[in-house]
Design an enzyme around this catalytic site. Structure first.
Site, PDB file in Angstrom:
ATOM      1  N   LYS A  82       0.842  -1.206   0.000  1.00 45.30           N
ATOM      2  CA  LYS A  82       0.000   0.000   0.000  1.00 45.30           C
ATOM      3  C   LYS A  82       0.878   1.257   0.000  1.00 45.30           C
ATOM      4  CE  LYS A  82      -3.713  -2.518   2.212  1.00 45.30           C
ATOM      5  NZ  LYS A  82      -4.395  -2.930   3.432  1.00 45.30           N
ATOM      6  N   ASP A  94     -10.931   2.481   4.009  1.00 48.16           N
ATOM      7  CA  ASP A  94     -11.168   1.032   3.892  1.00 48.16           C
ATOM      8  C   ASP A  94     -12.669   0.744   3.760  1.00 48.16           C
ATOM      9  OD1 ASP A  94      -9.040  -0.708   3.702  1.00 48.16           O
ATOM     10  OD2 ASP A  94      -8.653  -0.789   5.863  1.00 48.16           O
ATOM     11  N   GLN A 138      -4.525  -1.689   9.712  1.00 45.59           N
ATOM     12  CA  GLN A 138      -4.413  -3.013   9.099  1.00 45.59           C
ATOM     13  C   GLN A 138      -4.967  -4.088  10.039  1.00 45.59           C
ATOM     14  OE1 GLN A 138      -3.242  -3.652   5.870  1.00 45.59           O
ATOM     15  NE2 GLN A 138      -3.980  -5.725   6.285  1.00 45.59           N
TER      16      GLN A 138
END
Ligand code: NAD
Length: 293
Positions: A52, A119, A96
């Site tokens: 990412k 997200d 994460q």
């Protein structure tokens, strides 16, 4: 059979993002900035976060990686999130997953400001998505939608079977494929671990989206001729012939299913690459305040 090439499609999207960044720079605007919080040092999470951050650099975004010890308290993590919520430099951020057992994932997700939740895991974004309002769509489902769109795959009126009902892939995917949108308008069947006679559903499906995490689970006898097959699965399988000691295997038995499919994603080289670029696209939307004005 047409291979749905995640490498090519994600590169196209990255090129579009680079152009967008150039335009912002020329107009003297703010360069999009993504922050990622990594708790502990789980191998797979390290890999995902690294890709990412690397993708941010490739397209010209700013990025920040915040590493926290696996023993950090839930409160300390919530304070970090609060700082990011308030930081005007950070347009969007992710925490994460998975998190260590002593930290509540739900609490963490719900503490992220919805307008920075790139997200798309916050209940507000999920609710907005379900209502077809502007929202950050979770990266993997968003990547799949774009793959279907960019390959001009007709979805309207089709029967789509989704296997797996996780909050990050299967459940949002089932909602998205049923929405009244260009890529959508499917009749959707959501299958999971308690589904009986799964084959009866998959054999009738025009589109099968497989996200259960069982290597080569979907075999040729389970699909109909001409079906569109989207393989989300990523499992590391030991392989002594590889330098890393493992290889990545999807949830679809590619060699045999590809003989019957009209379109199919490979693993690796399919959905996984699209996931990262979708996150970048959400970050651009956040920087341009196009979801939450
Ligand atoms: P998960 O691991 O949280 O849950 C698995 C799901 O599969 C559950 O909903 C369960 O009900 C279902 N399931 C289990 N056994 C089943 C069976 N026999 N029949 C039908 N359904 C069954 O799901 P996840 O987090 O969505 O992950 C699924 C896979 O996708 C994993 O391999 C994961 O690594 C991968 N993944 C890939 C990406 C990507 O970017 N390509 C992103 C997220 C997850």
């Amino acid at each position: 059979m047409v291979l749905l090439d995640g490498k090519k499609t994600s590169q196209e999207i990255k090129n579009e993002l680079k152009l967008a960044v150039d335009a912002i720079r020329q107009q003297g605007g703010k360069i999009p900035h993504l922050a990622a919080v990594l708790v502990g040092n789980d191998g797979a999470s390290e890999t995902y976060v690294a890709s990412k951050v690397k993708s941010c650099e490739e397209v010209g975004f700013g990025s920040t990686l915040i590493r926290l010890d696996a023993n950090i308290s839930e409160n300390e993590l919530l304070q970090t999130i609060e700082r990011l919520n308030k930081d005007p430099e950070v347009d969007g951020f992710i925490v994460q997953l998975p998190l260590p057992k002593h930290i509540s994932e739900n609490k963490v997700i719900e503490s992220i400001a919805p307008e920075k939740d790139v997200d798309g895991f916050h209940p507000i974004n999920i609710g907005r998505m379900a209502k077809n309002l502007p929202a950050y769509i979770p990266a993997t489902p968003y990547g799949i939608l774009q793959m279907l769109e960019r390959y001009n795959i007709e979805t309207s009126g089709k029967h789509c079977v989704v296997i797996g009902r996780s909050n990050i892939v299967g459940s949002p995917m089932s909602i998205l494929m049923a929405r009244n949108t260009k890529i959508g308008n499917c009749t959707v069947t959501l299958c999971h671990s308690k589904t009986q006679n799964l084959e009866e559903f998959t054999k009738k499906a025009d589109i099968v989206i497989v996200a259960l995490g069982k290597p080569e689970f979907l075999t040729a006898n389970m699909v109909k001729e001409g079906a569109v097959i989207i393989d989300v699965g990523i499992t590391r399988v030991e392989d002594s012939s590889k330098k890393s000691g493992y290889r990545i295997v999807g949830d679809v038995c590619f060699d045999e299913v590809s003989q019957k499919a009209s379109f199919i994603t490979p693993v690796p080289g399919g959905v996984g690459l699209m996931t990262v670029t979708s996150l970048m696209q959400n970050t651009l939307l956040a920087a341009q305040k196009r979801v939450y004005q």
